[in-house]
Design an enzyme around this catalytic site. Structure first.
Site, short mmCIF file in Angstrom:
data_model
loop_
_atom_site.label_atom_id
_atom_site.label_comp_id
_atom_site.label_asym_id
_atom_site.label_seq_id
_atom_site.Cartn_x
_atom_site.Cartn_y
_atom_site.Cartn_z
N PHE A 159 39.79 42.36 36.94
CA PHE A 159 39.71 41.25 35.97
C PHE A 159 39.49 39.89 36.62
O PHE A 159 39.07 38.95 35.97
CB PHE A 159 40.99 41.20 35.10
CG PHE A 159 42.18 40.61 35.80
CD1 PHE A 159 42.32 39.24 35.93
CD2 PHE A 159 43.18 41.42 36.33
CE1 PHE A 159 43.41 38.68 36.58
CE2 PHE A 159 44.28 40.88 36.98
CZ PHE A 159 44.38 39.50 37.10
N LYS A 183 31.44 49.70 34.83
CA LYS A 183 32.63 49.71 33.96
C LYS A 183 33.47 48.50 34.38
O LYS A 183 34.26 48.56 35.31
CB LYS A 183 33.41 51.02 34.19
CG LYS A 183 34.29 51.49 33.04
CD LYS A 183 35.40 50.56 32.64
CE LYS A 183 36.52 50.43 33.61
NZ LYS A 183 37.50 49.37 33.23
N GLU A 186 38.57 45.97 31.43
CA GLU A 186 38.70 45.89 29.98
C GLU A 186 39.31 44.55 29.55
O GLU A 186 39.26 44.19 28.38
CB GLU A 186 39.53 47.07 29.44
CG GLU A 186 41.00 47.10 29.85
CD GLU A 186 41.25 47.66 31.26
OE1 GLU A 186 40.35 47.60 32.12
OE2 GLU A 186 42.37 48.14 31.50
N SER A 236 43.34 47.17 42.26
CA SER A 236 44.62 47.24 42.97
C SER A 236 44.67 48.48 43.87
O SER A 236 43.90 49.43 43.68
CB SER A 236 45.76 47.27 41.96
OG SER A 236 45.56 48.34 41.06
N CYS A 291 42.22 38.33 45.54
CA CYS A 291 42.59 39.29 46.59
C CYS A 291 42.65 38.59 47.93
O CYS A 291 43.18 39.14 48.88
CB CYS A 291 41.59 40.43 46.63
SG CYS A 291 39.97 39.90 47.18
N GLU A 393 52.19 42.89 46.39
CA GLU A 393 51.23 41.91 45.87
C GLU A 393 51.73 41.40 44.51
O GLU A 393 51.90 42.19 43.58
CB GLU A 393 49.86 42.57 45.70
CG GLU A 393 48.80 41.58 45.24
CD GLU A 393 47.43 42.22 45.06
OE1 GLU A 393 47.35 43.33 44.50
OE2 GLU A 393 46.43 41.59 45.44
P1 NAD Z 1 43.34 47.26 38.43
O1 NAD Z 1 43.44 48.18 39.58
O2 NAD Z 1 44.41 47.29 37.41
O3 NAD Z 1 41.98 47.55 37.63
C1 NAD Z 1 40.74 47.61 38.30
C2 NAD Z 1 39.80 48.52 37.52
O4 NAD Z 1 40.35 49.84 37.51
C3 NAD Z 1 39.63 48.12 36.07
O5 NAD Z 1 38.29 48.30 35.71
C4 NAD Z 1 40.55 49.07 35.31
O6 NAD Z 1 40.09 49.37 34.02
C5 NAD Z 1 40.56 50.30 36.18
N1 NAD Z 1 41.83 51.01 36.16
C6 NAD Z 1 43.07 50.49 35.96
N2 NAD Z 1 44.01 51.45 36.07
C7 NAD Z 1 43.36 52.60 36.35
C8 NAD Z 1 43.79 53.94 36.59
N3 NAD Z 1 45.06 54.28 36.57
N4 NAD Z 1 42.84 54.87 36.86
C9 NAD Z 1 41.53 54.54 36.91
N5 NAD Z 1 41.08 53.28 36.68
C10 NAD Z 1 41.98 52.32 36.41
O7 NAD Z 1 43.13 45.80 39.03
P2 NAD Z 1 43.11 44.41 38.23
O8 NAD Z 1 44.49 44.09 37.79
O9 NAD Z 1 42.01 44.41 37.23
O10 NAD Z 1 42.66 43.43 39.40
C11 NAD Z 1 43.54 42.87 40.33
C12 NAD Z 1 43.59 43.68 41.60
O11 NAD Z 1 42.29 43.74 42.20
C13 NAD Z 1 44.47 43.04 42.66
O12 NAD Z 1 45.23 44.03 43.29
C14 NAD Z 1 43.48 42.41 43.62
O13 NAD Z 1 43.99 42.22 44.94
C15 NAD Z 1 42.38 43.41 43.58
N6 NAD Z 1 41.13 42.85 44.06
C16 NAD Z 1 40.70 43.24 45.29
C17 NAD Z 1 39.54 42.70 45.82
C18 NAD Z 1 39.08 43.12 47.20
O14 NAD Z 1 37.96 42.79 47.56
N7 NAD Z 1 39.90 43.79 47.97
C19 NAD Z 1 38.80 41.76 45.08
C20 NAD Z 1 39.26 41.39 43.80
C21 NAD Z 1 40.44 41.95 43.31
#
Ligand code: NAD
Length: 510
Positions: A159, A183, A186, A236, A291, A393
């Site tokens: 997000f 994808k 959401e 994450s 991140c 985090e």
């Molecule tokens: P998230 O892991 O909750 O969601 C990321 C994506 O995965 C979304 O599209 C979501 O719909 C999907 N998703 C969520 N739960 C899932 C599951 N159980 N199974 C399969 N798919 C699932 O992350 P977020 O809250 O949207 O974003 C924040 C996180 O992203 C933080 O941990 C941040 O550090 C990380 N991030 C990392 C980088 C990097 O380059 N390392 C860059 C940006 C963000």
């Protein structure tokens, strides 16, 4: 206020894109897209069913042969047009990012610019995708490699950067001759829809780019679909691990970037004005939802008291408020009410663990407090490396301070950290900077720079729990991720008509 499912039935539905057709889909499962500045629902996002995901993947598979055969310069030209369209709509996109994510307009503009740079990188695909060749590798034997697209690729994004992170993925994948199913998160699907519209307006053939929405179910449908060949994920760490394990188990190549806990080391000889400003921006920029956010400051030795006092002062004077409509604030809301509660919960956890809460963001004077998901910056001092607030985090505007005696102690904290995205040092000593660069346990290093996030031409080189896979996102590694190599070894024999002494290629006489 949390939206109920009957509220969502009356909301505008976010569109998906399958085979060049925009549709709202038939899924009964819907999620709210909030404006975090006001807490109001902007739209309802349909969580695509496995059948809808299948249709999107099939559309991508049907479009693949013609697109993969399209000359690389023509594919690059689509990217040039796409780049110009994003640039022409940059203000609109930034406003959309602010509306659905909540970061300030200045932060949103900067993130759109970073995304544009990724498309500019993809425009260089003819040079980037070239293979290698070596004549006469053995007597009369020539050898070459060429790069082919891998096939249908999927991208799953978080997000926190609704425009930039999707642009890390599909422009390069598509420029390399692949077709794509995105994808997006959401929580922020509207920016992705707008990007899709601009891409299709750039002359991309139908089916080359497809867009689906949803949560775990949608992601799992992509991860197990036999026609998906490669998956790019950013999110994450727990989900990154799941995506990596499920994707690779199903025969796909996967690059999965995860969460982070980034350390900012302030040496006693640092320019403190510069360091304080950089730590403040690093910790509280984008409300800590980066991140690459610096979430742990490590003052070394005598600088600690001064640093903590100054950080608490500057952070405490930040103007926090709704960002929608371009309001002049230093920090906006976090993404949802649940996330706000989670961030606030860490302040209690830190206090229970024995940290000093020197600045409590829950006490920040906030306008419009009831509506938006607002919380001020917080500083926790005297945090120990084993505490939850030091290891997990938080992904919000909370800075933990771990006081250390020397640089070796700071390096040891880094070695004990389960993540490894970024880390920065503030110092005037070249020796300290070099020791830090060589030995800190993280993939992206800053020296007198608070957020060492690489630009498009360099890879996003997270380590440990911050990355699963081999080839990183961005830079030449992304070209390698989205292509597979073919090696050709060639040997030609002299035909009877071509005598050794009078070869046809020499005389021109057939
Ligand atoms: P998230 O892991 O909750 O969601 C990321 C994506 O995965 C979304 O599209 C979501 O719909 C999907 N998703 C969520 N739960 C899932 C599951 N159980 N199974 C399969 N798919 C699932 O992350 P977020 O809250 O949207 O974003 C924040 C996180 O992203 C933080 O941990 C941040 O550090 C990380 N991030 C990392 C980088 C990097 O380059 N390392 C860059 C940006 C963000």
């Amino acid at each position: 206020m949390t939206a109920t499912s009957s509220d969502l039935q009356t909301c505008e539905r976010v569109k998906m894109l399958v085979g060049g057709r925009w549709e709202t889909g038939g899924s009964p499962r819907l999620g709210p897209v909030y404006n975090p500045s006001t807490g109001r629902v902007l739209a309802a996002v349909p969580f695509c069913t496995a059948d809808e995901v299948d249709r999107a993947v099939q559309a991508a598979a049907e479009a693949l042969p013609a697109w993969a055969e399209t000359p690389v310069v023509e594919r690059a030209r689509v990217m040039f047009r796409f780049r110009d369209r994003i640039a022409a709509h940059a203000e609109e996109l930034a406003a959309l990012v602010t509306r659905e994510h909540g970061k300030t307009l200045a932060e949103a503009r900067a993130s759109v610019q970073r995304g544009i740079e990724m498309v500019e990188f993809a425009c260089g695909v003819p040079s980037l995708i070239m293979g290698q060749s070596l004549a006469n590798i053995a007597r009369n034997v020539d050898c070459e490699t060429i790069r082919h697209p891998v096939g249908v690729c999927a991208g799953i994004t978080p997000f926190n950067f609704p425009v930039m992170v999707p642009l890390w993925m599909f422009p390069v994948a598509i420029a390399c001759g692949n077709t794509f199913v995105l994808k997006p998160s959401e929580k922020v699907p509207l920016s992705a829809v707008r990007l899709g519209e601009l891409l299709m307006d750039s002359g991309l053939p139908e089916g080359v780019f497809n867009l689906v929405h949803g949560d775990r179910e949608t992601v799992d449908a992509l991860l197990t679909h036999p026609l998906v060949r490669a998956v790019s994920f950013v999110g994450s760490t727990d989900v990154a691990r799941h995506v990596y394990e499920t994707g690779t188990r199903n025969g796909k190549r996967v690059q999965a970037a995860g969460g982070a806990k980034n350390h900012l080391i302030v040496m006693p000889d640092a320019d403190l004005d510069q360091a304080v400003g950089a730590v403040q921006l690093s910790a509280f920029g984008c409300a800590g939802e980066r991140c690459m956010a610096g979430s742990v400051a490590m003052p070394v030795g005598r600088v600690a008291d001064d640093l903590v006092e100054r950080l608490a002062r500057v952070a405490g004077s930040m103007k926090v408020g709704p960002t929608d409509g371009g309001a002049e604030v230093d920090m906006g809301p976090v993404i949802t009410r649940e996330h706000l509660d989670r961030v606030a919960g860490y302040l209690d956890i830190g206090a229970r663990e024995g940290a000093d809460v020197v600045l409590d963001g829950r006490a920040t004077v906030l306008p419009d407090r009831d509506g938006g998901f607002l919380i001020g910056p917080s500083v926790l001092d005297r945090v120990e490396p084993g505490m939850q607030v030091a290891r997990e985090e938080i992904f919000g505007p909370v800075l933990s301070v771990i006081r250390v005696d020397d640089l070796d102690a700071a390096l040891a904290v880094g070695r004990g950290c389960p993540y490894g995205n970024g880390a920065s040092i503030f110092t005037r000593s070249g020796w300290a900077a070099r020791q830090f660069k060589q030995h800190f346990n993280a993939g992206m290093i800053g020296i007198n720079v608070g957020v060492p996030a690489p630009m498009a031409w360099f890879p996003f080189t997270g380590w440990n729990g911050s990355f699963f896979g081999d080839l990183h996102i961005q830079g030449i590694e992304s070209i390698h991720f989205y292509t597979q190599q073919k090696m050709t070894m060639t040997r030609w024999f002299e035909s009877p008509r071509e005598s050794h002494h009078d070869p046809v290629w020499k005389t021109g006489k057939g």
